[in-house]
Design an enzyme around this catalytic site. Structure first.
Site, PDB file in Angstrom:
ATOM      1  N   GLU A 114       0.842  -1.196   0.000  1.00  9.89           N
ATOM      2  CA  GLU A 114       0.000   0.000   0.000  1.00  9.89           C
ATOM      3  C   GLU A 114       0.874   1.240   0.000  1.00  9.89           C
ATOM      4  OE1 GLU A 114      -2.855  -0.312   3.165  1.00  9.89           O
ATOM      5  OE2 GLU A 114      -4.124  -1.653   1.999  1.00  9.89           O
ATOM      6  N   HIS A 228      -9.872  10.224   3.272  1.00 12.23           N
ATOM      7  CA  HIS A 228      -9.504   9.219   2.266  1.00 12.23           C
ATOM      8  C   HIS A 228      -9.778   9.791   0.882  1.00 12.23           C
ATOM      9  CE1 HIS A 228      -9.013   5.463   0.165  1.00 12.23           C
ATOM     10  NE2 HIS A 228      -8.567   4.920   1.288  1.00 12.23           N
ATOM     11  N   ARG A 274      -1.403   9.303   1.353  1.00 12.77           N
ATOM     12  CA  ARG A 274      -2.857   9.464   1.262  1.00 12.77           C
ATOM     13  C   ARG A 274      -3.295  10.923   1.311  1.00 12.77           C
ATOM     14  NH1 ARG A 274      -6.150   5.602   5.219  1.00 12.77           N
ATOM     15  NH2 ARG A 274      -5.596   4.081   3.626  1.00 12.77           N
ATOM     16  N   HIS A 332     -12.175   9.967   7.120  1.00 10.18           N
ATOM     17  CA  HIS A 332     -11.930   8.517   7.160  1.00 10.18           C
ATOM     18  C   HIS A 332     -11.373   8.035   8.489  1.00 10.18           C
ATOM     19  CE1 HIS A 332     -11.173   4.600   5.541  1.00 10.18           C
ATOM     20  NE2 HIS A 332      -9.870   4.680   5.738  1.00 10.18           N
ATOM     21  N   ARG A 367      -1.842   9.058   9.429  1.00 10.92           N
ATOM     22  CA  ARG A 367      -1.741   7.609   9.640  1.00 10.92           C
ATOM     23  C   ARG A 367      -1.227   6.910   8.389  1.00 10.92           C
ATOM     24  NH1 ARG A 367      -5.972   3.135   8.822  1.00 10.92           N
ATOM     25  NH2 ARG A 367      -6.776   4.657   7.356  1.00 10.92           N
TER      26      ARG A 367
HETATM   27  C1  LIG Z   1     -14.313   1.743   5.131  1.00 11.51           C
HETATM   28  C2  LIG Z   1     -13.113   1.626   6.010  1.00 11.51           C
HETATM   29  C3  LIG Z   1     -12.023   0.862   5.619  1.00 11.51           C
HETATM   30  C4  LIG Z   1     -10.897   0.753   6.436  1.00 11.51           C
HETATM   31  N1  LIG Z   1      -9.866  -0.052   6.065  1.00 11.51           N
HETATM   32  C5  LIG Z   1      -8.808  -0.226   6.900  1.00 11.51           C
HETATM   33  C6  LIG Z   1      -7.762  -1.139   6.591  1.00 11.51           C
HETATM   34  O1  LIG Z   1      -7.782  -1.801   5.571  1.00 11.51           O
HETATM   35  N2  LIG Z   1      -6.745  -1.252   7.487  1.00 11.51           N
HETATM   36  C7  LIG Z   1      -6.685  -0.537   8.651  1.00 11.51           C
HETATM   37  O2  LIG Z   1      -5.732  -0.690   9.416  1.00 11.51           O
HETATM   38  N3  LIG Z   1      -7.674   0.320   8.962  1.00 11.51           N
HETATM   39  C8  LIG Z   1      -8.732   0.477   8.140  1.00 11.51           C
HETATM   40  N4  LIG Z   1      -9.730   1.340   8.482  1.00 11.51           N
HETATM   41  C9  LIG Z   1      -9.704   1.969   9.802  1.00 11.51           C
HETATM   42  C10 LIG Z   1     -10.036   0.916  10.846  1.00 11.51           C
HETATM   43  O3  LIG Z   1     -11.076   0.106  10.370  1.00 11.51           O
HETATM   44  C11 LIG Z   1     -10.453   1.538  12.159  1.00 11.51           C
HETATM   45  O4  LIG Z   1      -9.560   2.528  12.564  1.00 11.51           O
HETATM   46  C12 LIG Z   1     -10.499   0.458  13.240  1.00 11.51           C
HETATM   47  O5  LIG Z   1     -11.334  -0.597  12.828  1.00 11.51           O
HETATM   48  C13 LIG Z   1     -10.989   1.040  14.531  1.00 11.51           C
HETATM   49  O6  LIG Z   1     -11.231  -0.021  15.410  1.00 11.51           O
HETATM   50  P1  LIG Z   1     -11.878   0.322  16.815  1.00 11.51           P
HETATM   51  O7  LIG Z   1     -12.076  -0.982  17.490  1.00 11.51           O
HETATM   52  O8  LIG Z   1     -11.109   1.371  17.469  1.00 11.51           O
HETATM   53  O9  LIG Z   1     -13.294   1.004  16.442  1.00 11.51           O
HETATM   54  P2  LIG Z   1     -14.529   0.459  15.605  1.00 11.51           P
HETATM   55  O10 LIG Z   1     -14.221  -0.768  14.859  1.00 11.51           O
HETATM   56  O11 LIG Z   1     -15.063   1.605  14.836  1.00 11.51           O
HETATM   57  O12 LIG Z   1     -15.565   0.072  16.720  1.00 11.51           O
HETATM   58  C14 LIG Z   1     -16.145   1.046  17.545  1.00 11.51           C
HETATM   59  C15 LIG Z   1     -17.156   0.361  18.426  1.00 11.51           C
HETATM   60  O13 LIG Z   1     -17.636   1.257  19.410  1.00 11.51           O
HETATM   61  C16 LIG Z   1     -19.045   1.178  19.462  1.00 11.51           C
HETATM   62  N5  LIG Z   1     -19.541   2.429  20.018  1.00 11.51           N
HETATM   63  C17 LIG Z   1     -19.364   3.692  19.567  1.00 11.51           C
HETATM   64  N6  LIG Z   1     -19.968   4.573  20.389  1.00 11.51           N
HETATM   65  C18 LIG Z   1     -20.535   3.834  21.382  1.00 11.51           C
HETATM   66  C19 LIG Z   1     -21.307   4.143  22.526  1.00 11.51           C
HETATM   67  N7  LIG Z   1     -21.628   5.413  22.853  1.00 11.51           N
HETATM   68  N8  LIG Z   1     -21.740   3.138  23.315  1.00 11.51           N
HETATM   69  C20 LIG Z   1     -21.461   1.834  23.017  1.00 11.51           C
HETATM   70  N9  LIG Z   1     -20.724   1.484  21.950  1.00 11.51           N
HETATM   71  C21 LIG Z   1     -20.271   2.464  21.154  1.00 11.51           C
HETATM   72  C22 LIG Z   1     -19.455   0.896  18.042  1.00 11.51           C
HETATM   73  O14 LIG Z   1     -20.773   0.405  17.979  1.00 11.51           O
HETATM   74  C23 LIG Z   1     -18.387  -0.125  17.674  1.00 11.51           C
HETATM   75  O15 LIG Z   1     -18.723  -1.381  18.186  1.00 11.51           O
HETATM   76  C24 LIG Z   1     -10.860   1.459   7.662  1.00 11.51           C
HETATM   77  C25 LIG Z   1     -11.934   2.251   8.044  1.00 11.51           C
HETATM   78  C26 LIG Z   1     -13.055   2.338   7.235  1.00 11.51           C
HETATM   79  C27 LIG Z   1     -14.209   3.190   7.680  1.00 11.51           C
END
Ligand SMILES: Cc1cc2nc3c(=O)[nH]c(=O)nc-3n(C[C@H](O)[C@H](O)[C@H](O)COP(=O)(O)OP(=O)(O)OC[C@H]3O[C@@H](n4cnc5c(N)ncnc54)[C@H](O)[C@@H]3O)c2cc1C
Length: 493
Positions: A114, A228, A274, A332, A367
């Site tokens: 990437e 993004h 990016r 993003h 990032r």
């Molecule tokens: C379309 C897309 C593609 C991506 N592709 C990549 C990739 O290929 N590689 C990479 O490294 N990163 C990628 N990213 C970024 C990456 O997916 C995220 O940064 C990462 O998944 C974040 O993980 P997390 O567990 O912190 O949050 P999330 O996976 O966003 O989870 C957040 C959680 O918190 C919960 N939540 C939020 N507010 C509350 C609340 N008030 N009460 C209870 N629960 C709550 C939500 O319901 C969810 O369960 C991508 C992001 C997107 C949007």
């Protein structure tokens, strides 16, 4: 004094929340999440994969160099070292929990390349890596005895006396409940939904930041939002992502006439960092032009290697073998967030944060692609280890729940307006006048919005816009068109 009903409340069931919950065994965990396990948060949508130095000839030091370069001098070297050194073990940890990554013909992990990575080091499950990770870890969480799962429950406030944590107040099916616990891990993900155009799911409203603001927890680098460059511009909200890996596989960014205008913006053209690509696309659009992804060079392998991208094109009625695919930048990823140390500890005793809601200093001002899933798993495990080492001791319980205000129609209109303002004035290209105008408008909303989710959004939006106004110099993803250069105001367009 109330009895603790759990040792730890984990808020959020993306990769960070799931990994933390699993690693907290044998402590008793309440896992509270807005959605449903396995389909929730940005994790389930992640496409490209997870960066880790697992390939022959690669090393954590090389991965760290690329991460620091992308961070534009703003990353914390110790955090970057902790992240990249733990990469190979994190991949092994995920595999041991049932995550099925793609393999090459020799049976080794297949590695993608990437932008801004010096070599191929992206571990993936086709372009549905996040869904595969969420599937495997959710199944594991449902099996283990130490985790109780509370789905469709939204955390509203931290129960805290200002000195320590006592649990979390949540609302589910109209009822408010307090999960009383001495330790809380916020893993609530990002805040892309503050902006009109975003790739982030509906849950990414910055709730963790609102909770932290309310409790007086230290936040940092809020202005650092990554946009993004290649979201599919076909009128969807959120916008489907066309992964960076597509460009790594030969997709080209072109104008309507087929001109690869990125070559003028950066010598690496499609493989430029990016933020450079996003700004070039934004400028192309501001100048009245359009931008497209030309997927024809890889149209044959698209369905097999990039099923999510193929499905997004099909949903939009586009044939990638024939049509240019319209793209636009979209909010993003949030580099800023709750300030944490390398063990995920926040400034409030008993409160940890990990994943996208946290700001460990790893990403600096920008990032590096595919480092966020890695950060989520590495720092969730570190936070869990820290809590375990303390025997799950945090603060004292005893605070009363806050009552949520139901969302009304005027609040929905206010949220829509806030998203527009954030996009127009606090988006990719910022300037002082626009940021001040945004702050005035957000302040007006704050004067009328009652307590509740809409007001919380406005508060987080305000904090982000204020941070962007304070940072007068461009850095990484934060670009000030009116950047102060040697005492004068210069246009960076
Ligand atoms: C379309 C897309 C593609 C991506 N592709 C990549 C990739 O290929 N590689 C990479 O490294 N990163 C990628 N990213 C970024 C990456 O997916 C995220 O940064 C990462 O998944 C974040 O993980 P997390 O567990 O912190 O949050 P999330 O996976 O966003 O989870 C957040 C959680 O918190 C919960 N939540 C939020 N507010 C509350 C609340 N008030 N009460 C209870 N629960 C709550 C939500 O319901 C969810 O369960 C991508 C992001 C997107 C949007």
């Amino acid at each position: 004094m109330k009895r603790f009903e759990a040792d730890v409340v984990v808020v959020g069931s993306g990769l960070a929340g799931l990994a933390a919950a699993l690693e907290l065994a044998p402590l008793r965990v309440h896992l509270v999440t807005r959605g449903v396990l396995g389909a929730d948060g940005a994790t389930a949508w992640a496409q490209g994969g997870i960066a880790a130095a697992v390939g022959p000839g690669d090393s954590p030091a090389a991965h760290a160099r690329d991460t620091l370069a992308a961070g534009d001098g703003w990353s914390e070297p110790r955090a970057v070292e902790a992240l990249t050194a733990a990469g190979p073990a994190a991949i092994a940890w995920l595999q041991a929990r049932g995550v099925d990554f793609d393999r090459d013909g020799a049976g080794d992990l297949a590695l993608g390349r990437e932008a801004a990575h010096g070599r191929a080091r992206i571990v993936h499950a086709r372009d549905r890596t996040g869904a595969e990770v969420a599937r495997a870890l959710s199944a594991r969480v449902r099996e283990v005895a130490h985790v109780r799962v509370f789905e469709r429950a939204r955390a509203l406030r931290l129960a805290s006396d200002g000195a320590a944590i006592a649990g979390v107040h949540t609302v589910a099916r109209g009822g408010v409940r307090t999960h009383v616990a001495p330790c809380v891990v916020l893993a609530t993900g990002g805040c892309g939904q503050l902006f009109r155009h975003t790739t982030n799911p509906a849950e990414a409203t910055g709730d963790g930041l609102a909770l932290a603001l309310e409790a007086g927890v230290r936040l940092r680098d809020l202005e650092l939002v990554q946009f993004h460059p290649t979201a599919l511009a076909a009128g969807r909200d959120p916008m489907p992502l066309l992964s960076e890996a597509l460009r790594g596989h030969g997709a080209r960014v072109v104008d309507r006439g087929g001109c690869r205008f990125l070559a003028l913006a950066h010598p690496d053209a499609e493989l430029a960092p990016r933020d450079v690509v996003a700004r070039a696309v934004a400028r192309q659009m501001r100048a009245g032009g359009q931008a497209f992804l030309d997927l024809r060079p890889l149209a044959r392998e698209l369905g097999e290697r990039f099923p999510a991208a193929a499905a997004a094109c099909a949903d939009a009625g586009l044939d990638p073998a024939r049509d240019l695919v319209p793209i636009a930048p979209a909010a993003h990823y949030h580099m800023g967030g709750i300030a944490t140390d390398l063990a995920g500890r926040s400034s409030l005793p008993g409160l940890w944060a990990c994943g996208e809601v946290a700001a460990t200093g790893v990403h600096g001002a920008n990032r590096l692609a595919s480092n966020s899933l890695l950060e989520a798993v590495v720092f969730a495990r570190r936070a869990a280890a820290d809590i375990r080492a303390r025997g799950g001791r945090g603060g004292d319980p005893g605070l009363a729940p806050a009552r949520p205000a139901p969302a009304s129609r005027p609040q929905r209109a206010a949220v829509a307006r806030l998203r527009d303002v954030m996009w127009e004035e606090v988006g990719l290209l910022r300037q002082g006048d626009g940021l001040r105008a945004a702050l005035r408008e957000i302040d007006q909303s704050l004067r009328v919005l009652p307590p509740g989710p809409a007001r919380d959004r406005a508060r987080v939006s305000r904090a982000l816009a204020a941070a962007a106004l304070d940072r007068v110099h461009s850095r990484g993803a934060h670009v000030r068109l009116d950047e102060v250069v040697k005492g004068s105001v210069a246009c960076a367009c």
